[in-house]
Design a protein around this motif. Structure first.
Motif, PDB file in Angstrom:
ATOM      1  N   VAL A  57       0.835  -1.202   0.000  1.00 32.44           N
ATOM      2  CA  VAL A  57       0.000   0.000   0.000  1.00 32.44           C
ATOM      3  C   VAL A  57       0.871   1.253   0.000  1.00 32.44           C
ATOM      4  O   VAL A  57       0.620   2.197  -0.760  1.00 32.44           O
ATOM      5  CB  VAL A  57      -0.969  -0.002   1.202  1.00 32.44           C
ATOM      6  N   LEU A  58       1.892   1.249   0.819  1.00 34.28           N
ATOM      7  CA  LEU A  58       2.769   2.416   0.911  1.00 34.28           C
ATOM      8  C   LEU A  58       3.515   2.640  -0.405  1.00 34.28           C
ATOM      9  O   LEU A  58       3.570   3.757  -0.919  1.00 34.28           O
ATOM     10  CB  LEU A  58       3.748   2.217   2.071  1.00 34.28           C
ATOM     11  N   GLY A  59       4.075   1.577  -0.953  1.00 40.27           N
ATOM     12  CA  GLY A  59       4.787   1.686  -2.227  1.00 40.27           C
ATOM     13  C   GLY A  59       3.894   2.148  -3.359  1.00 40.27           C
ATOM     14  O   GLY A  59       4.279   2.985  -4.180  1.00 40.27           O
ATOM     15  N   ASN A  60       2.667   1.613  -3.396  1.00 40.22           N
ATOM     16  CA  ASN A  60       1.730   2.000  -4.453  1.00 40.22           C
ATOM     17  C   ASN A  60       1.253   3.435  -4.325  1.00 40.22           C
ATOM     18  O   ASN A  60       0.831   4.046  -5.308  1.00 40.22           O
ATOM     19  CB  ASN A  60       0.541   1.047  -4.494  1.00 40.22           C
ATOM     20  N   ASN A  61       1.306   3.996  -3.137  1.00 41.45           N
ATOM     21  CA  ASN A  61       0.970   5.406  -2.959  1.00 41.45           C
ATOM     22  C   ASN A  61       2.171   6.304  -3.205  1.00 41.45           C
ATOM     23  O   ASN A  61       2.012   7.465  -3.585  1.00 41.45           O
ATOM     24  CB  ASN A  61       0.431   5.644  -1.542  1.00 41.45           C
TER      25      ASN A  61
END
Length: 82
Positions: A57-61
């Motif tokens: 989630v963090l990487g995709n944001n």
């Protein structure tokens, strides 16, 4: 609501590992306040140092923020790690 610069300063000064939610909130602030986009690379460094760069989630944001700031090769590196 806390300003982006204040959130970033707290993350940088923290002796504890910030949570994913904390980073996500700060990323959302970065995206919503365009004048803060210049700090995207600083935010990436903090996420990388915390070992959370590969969090889905963090990487995709993080990827779209880096692209919007012109850090395309850095965004690509994060993308491949996620």
């Amino acid at each position: 609501m806390q300003s982006f610069q204040a959130s970033l300063a707290l993350l940088q000064q923290s002796n504890n590992l910030p949570s994913v939610d904390c980073f996500l909130h700060t990323l959302q602030q970065c995206k919503s306040e365009k004048e803060n986009m210049i700090y995207a690379k600083d935010l990436h460094v903090l996420i990388h140092k915390s070992g959370l760069e590969t969090h889905n989630v963090l990487g995709n944001n993080l990827v779209p923020v880096l692209v919007e700031c012109g850090y395309v090769s850095l965004a690509q590196q994060v993308f491949y790690k996620v």
